[in-house]
Design a protein around this motif. Sequence first.
Motif, PDB file in Angstrom:
ATOM      1  N   UNK A 316     115.579 109.977  66.101  1.00  0.00           N
ATOM      2  CA  UNK A 316     115.294 109.541  67.463  1.00  0.00           C
ATOM      3  C   UNK A 316     116.458 109.829  68.401  1.00  0.00           C
ATOM      4  N   UNK A 317     116.099 110.295  69.585  1.00  0.00           N
ATOM      5  CA  UNK A 317     117.061 110.381  70.677  1.00  0.00           C
ATOM      6  C   UNK A 317     117.128 109.000  71.338  1.00  0.00           C
ATOM      7  N   UNK A 318     117.982 108.895  72.334  1.00  0.00           N
ATOM      8  CA  UNK A 318     118.089 107.638  73.082  1.00  0.00           C
ATOM      9  C   UNK A 318     116.868 107.477  73.978  1.00  0.00           C
ATOM     10  N   UNK A 319     116.309 106.277  74.007  1.00  0.00           N
ATOM     11  CA  UNK A 319     115.103 106.021  74.787  1.00  0.00           C
ATOM     12  C   UNK A 319     115.401 105.478  76.173  1.00  0.00           C
ATOM     13  N   UNK A 320     114.375 105.541  77.032  1.00  0.00           N
ATOM     14  CA  UNK A 320     114.495 105.017  78.394  1.00  0.00           C
ATOM     15  C   UNK A 320     113.941 103.604  78.480  1.00  0.00           C
ATOM     16  N   UNK A 321     114.127 103.006  79.610  1.00  0.00           N
ATOM     17  CA  UNK A 321     113.596 101.672  79.842  1.00  0.00           C
ATOM     18  C   UNK A 321     112.090 101.710  80.089  1.00  0.00           C
ATOM     19  N   UNK A 322     111.532 100.551  80.368  1.00  0.00           N
ATOM     20  CA  UNK A 322     110.079 100.490  80.595  1.00  0.00           C
ATOM     21  C   UNK A 322     109.696 101.345  81.796  1.00  0.00           C
ATOM     22  N   UNK A 323     108.497 101.920  81.717  1.00  0.00           N
ATOM     23  CA  UNK A 323     107.996 102.633  82.888  1.00  0.00           C
ATOM     24  C   UNK A 323     106.501 102.408  83.035  1.00  0.00           C
ATOM     25  N   UNK A 324     106.077 102.315  84.288  1.00  0.00           N
ATOM     26  CA  UNK A 324     104.656 102.172  84.575  1.00  0.00           C
ATOM     27  C   UNK A 324     103.978 103.503  84.286  1.00  0.00           C
ATOM     28  N   UNK A 325     102.796 103.443  83.678  1.00  0.00           N
ATOM     29  CA  UNK A 325     102.043 104.655  83.379  1.00  0.00           C
ATOM     30  C   UNK A 325     100.951 104.840  84.432  1.00  0.00           C
TER      31      UNK A 325
END
Lengths: 332, 332
Positions: A316-325
């Motif tokens: 896994x790479x580093x993930x982002x925060x929550x995002x609206x879809x």
Amino acid sequence: MRQIGRCRAHTNIALIKYWGKRNNDLFLPMNSSLSLTLDAFYTDTSVTLDSNLEMDEFFLNGMKQDKDETKKISRFLDLFRQTANSDVHAKIESYNHVPTAAGLASSASAFAALAGAANTAWQLNLDKQTLSTYARRGSGSSTRSIYGGLVEWNMGEGDISESSYAIEIDDASWDIGMIVIAINKNKKKLSSRIGMKLTVDTSPFYPVWVTEAKNDLIAMKEAIKQKDFIKLGEITESNGMKMHATMLGATPPISYWEPDSVKAINKVKEIRNNGIPCYVTMDAGPNVKVLCRQSQMSDILDKLKESFTNDQLICSAVGEGIKQLTDTEWSY
Amino acid sequence: MRQIGRCRAHTNIALIKYWGKRNNDLFLPMNSSLSLTLDAFYTDTSVTLDSNLEMDEFFLNGMKQDKDETKKISRFLDLFRQTANSDVHAKIESYNHVPTAAGLASSASAFAALAGAANTAWQLNLDKQTLSTYARRGSGSSTRSIYGGLVEWNMGEGDISESSYAIEIDDASWDIGMIVIAINKNKKKLSSRIGMKLTVDTSPFYPVWVTEAKNDLIAMKEAIKQKDFIKLGEITESNGMKMHATMLGATPPISYWEPDSVKAINKVKEIRNNGIPCYVTMDAGPNVKVLCRQSQMSDILDKLKESFTNDQLICSAVGEGIKQLTDTEWSY
């Protein structure tokens, strides 16, 4: 009335562990913690408010869930209903994106995505910091999954819920990655909720753990500031082992380790002794997570493949925060 | 002048562990400990004083040992020479009786047998308690191997060597036995001498360990008094795990566990959950020792055979203290 919120949240792995609550109802932790958000594991969730519904309906991976499962979700959504001064029910659809072998259906991404979707559905416009205090009430580690990169969950003060929130402290864009080594579980183990309560209540090492976690956090934040990967890794491994040591001191002793967990730990140590910096951390289960440099992942993977099968190894790479879809991004 | 002493000593397994010295030169421990002497593992040693020898000669299992190995033995025998006001050298012959797979060539039986043989050779007539303080100077755990049954090694006071001795507190003739599960070592691990020093110096849990060991000892002596096997087992398992927890807290973390150690621990837990009381303890290596009732040993063995081969499983009754061997008993 029909309002909809759709949100994606990634799971996170604590580098400074959260283990033990000072307030069980409000999920207030005994110590601050620090995590890395992972790109490879996430949950997509939609919350659709529907005034025609007489109760909440909860679908997980397309399957309608029973009363007990739905009740947990309803109780969590009550926090949003209360804030919105609303009594409308919702249809909740949730999809976990987790490689099957990993057994990593984490509640961290689940409640963070649910919080993000509910925030939109009820049009509350809560900021991320506030949202992290809501997510916390579903599952402690969810607090951190609101953000991407390296995230600190501040323990806060006393019984004040709003004081215990997460913040992103670094975007972790300095060659960091993680390999999850999925160890097959032979049997159902103690839930982390019960495991941590037993540890707090019976382990004579627990007060030392709390002090150590505090000191480790300070040292790790300094390492992050200096982008010192070796230091980051050493503190990660040491802190995780101290958490497991603290559990081992409980009565009766608690261990989540399986034989293959030890095989993985020893293998990582071997790889490190051969010159590639990589460090293990483990949570309330047998899986072993390997903190490493993104650029050295494939070399490490080659070595790990000597001991584990391809589908046990998830990079896994580093993930982002929550995002609206958006409608088009919601592909279910 | 040609005087000879021949002695047999059995190894022992600590139920309350010894881990850490307060005085490295005198082998004075940080806490009192308690052990079970095992019948299945022992060392026979003869010490022959010979004024024609210009230096000590040491044979182990019939093989002459090199200078470095012999030096350790010589230094130990100096304690006896000093007491006897003698400067004669000795030929030392030692035979370890340890099933090959076990990897349990314990220094505990070695220095206890050597002490017993030296006592006779130099005609010192030291009593067992005094002899246990001599044995201690070769290897801490040897202190306890002077006696049979359940043995307490009193930590003693300050830097006073004579105050730190062992006594037999119970003959353990109430249906007690032990199964050693021999785990093959994949690689050379940290010696217990270095492991315990690292733990004392770097583990934040160490002060808690010392307190716990003291409390566990009191509770175990009460359990022994009441011949309460369940209590004895529970304290044994808990104390051993706390020692390993304390090591895991060291910097860097220390673990002697191999994958098969975890397999053994989990198997024993399964057998216990199915109604047969049995408890694990581990020392500075991957082997797992199972404290059980002598009368239930064969039932437990049947279950363990599902996971381990016959030659990995060594059963032992309770062993006796050191004894002098007559000419006819010395069969080498």
